[in-house]
Motif scaffolding. Structure first.
Motif: not given
Length: 264
Positions: A76-77, A79, A81, A84-85, A88, A231-233, A235-236
């Motif tokens: 999840f962390f 970075n 995609s 992460y998906a 999620k 959003k993923i950015e 989250i990071i």
């Protein structure tokens, strides 16, 4: 379904987030105050204790809620995609399980609360019952019971209250003690009343623990929602605070659900 199915165990693995120190992470041996005999022994003892705990942790398991283990959070962390998906989706499924858990816990709380509220008056009524029946053919028995009841109304005899029932559970002569307050109650009935009193205490204890589990589950649900809505950015960018928060919430809930109390 058994609510405990949400909890599983994973082998402990040292990682950047779960560092397993096998030795002291600092060296104070060169400090002037570390030269005394007591200081040397203390440092040696600390080193042995840390090594012992590290060995135990390396061969232990960690409690996990809804399969939210370190690997899921790594993805999840990450970075990445794709990772992460996938993570999620796992977290969304976990959220659904936590929602279901919360529903079951609230139902359990409601059931225990009703029992804890309704039982004491019934126990007091049973404990104070003198079994007065005008169908009895023993005039002397009826007279004694009526006299006892009238003395109660006059305040010369006491009623058994829940506080006394609870305290009597600590006595080795509880039935004799309670019979001194109500001499007309049978030992069999008093024994049943004491058993129900214990059950009431246990329900009350579980009610308090259920409340703690509800708070922990609600907190985890809130943090899962927070993570899923970012959003993923973002989250990071917030990984240093968000990940420990999620992991601590998961671990806290799992440990609470597995907590047991032993009564002697």
């Amino acid at each position: 379904d058994n609510i405990m199915n949400i909890v599983s165990q994973r082998p402990f693995e040292a990682s950047a987030e779960h560092v397993n120190f096998a030795e002291l992470p600092f060296d104070v041996s060169r400090h002037p105050d570390a030269k005394s005999g007591v200081a040397v022994q203390m440092i040696a003892r600390m080193q042995k204790d840390i090594a012992y705990v590290a060995d135990k942790r390396a061969h232990s398991s960690v409690n996990v809620v809804a399969k939210l283990d370190g690997a899921v959070f790594d993805d999840f962390f990450s970075n990445d995609s794709e990772r992460y998906a996938a993570a999620k989706r796992t977290i969304r499924r976990a959220k659904g399980q936590v929602v279901k858990l919360l529903r079951v816990l609230k139902e359990l709380k409601s059931k225990d609360a009703r029992i804890v509220e309704a039982t004491p008056p019934l126990l007091e009524a049973a404990a104070n019952n003198i079994g007065l029946s005008y169908a009895s053919k023993d005039a002397s028995e009826i007279s004694d019971k009526l006299k006892f009841q009238l003395n109660r109304f006059a305040g010369k005899e006491s009623n058994i209250q829940m506080q006394l029932l609870y305290r009597s559970l600590l006595s080795s002569k509880s039935i004799e003690d309670l019979s001194a307050v109500n001499p007309f109650i049978t030992p069999a009935l008093m024994n049943s009343i004491l058993h129900v009193s214990v059950a009431c205490i246990l329900r009350g204890s579980r009610l308090g623990h259920t409340n703690r589990c509800i708070v922990a589950a609600s907190k985890l649900l809130e943090r899962l929602d927070q993570a899923l809505n970012l959003k993923i950015e973002d989250i990071i960018a917030n990984a240093s605070s968000l990940r420990p928060s999620l992991e601590q919430s998961c671990s806290g809930l799992a440990n609470l659900l597995l907590t047991q109390r032993h009564f002697v």
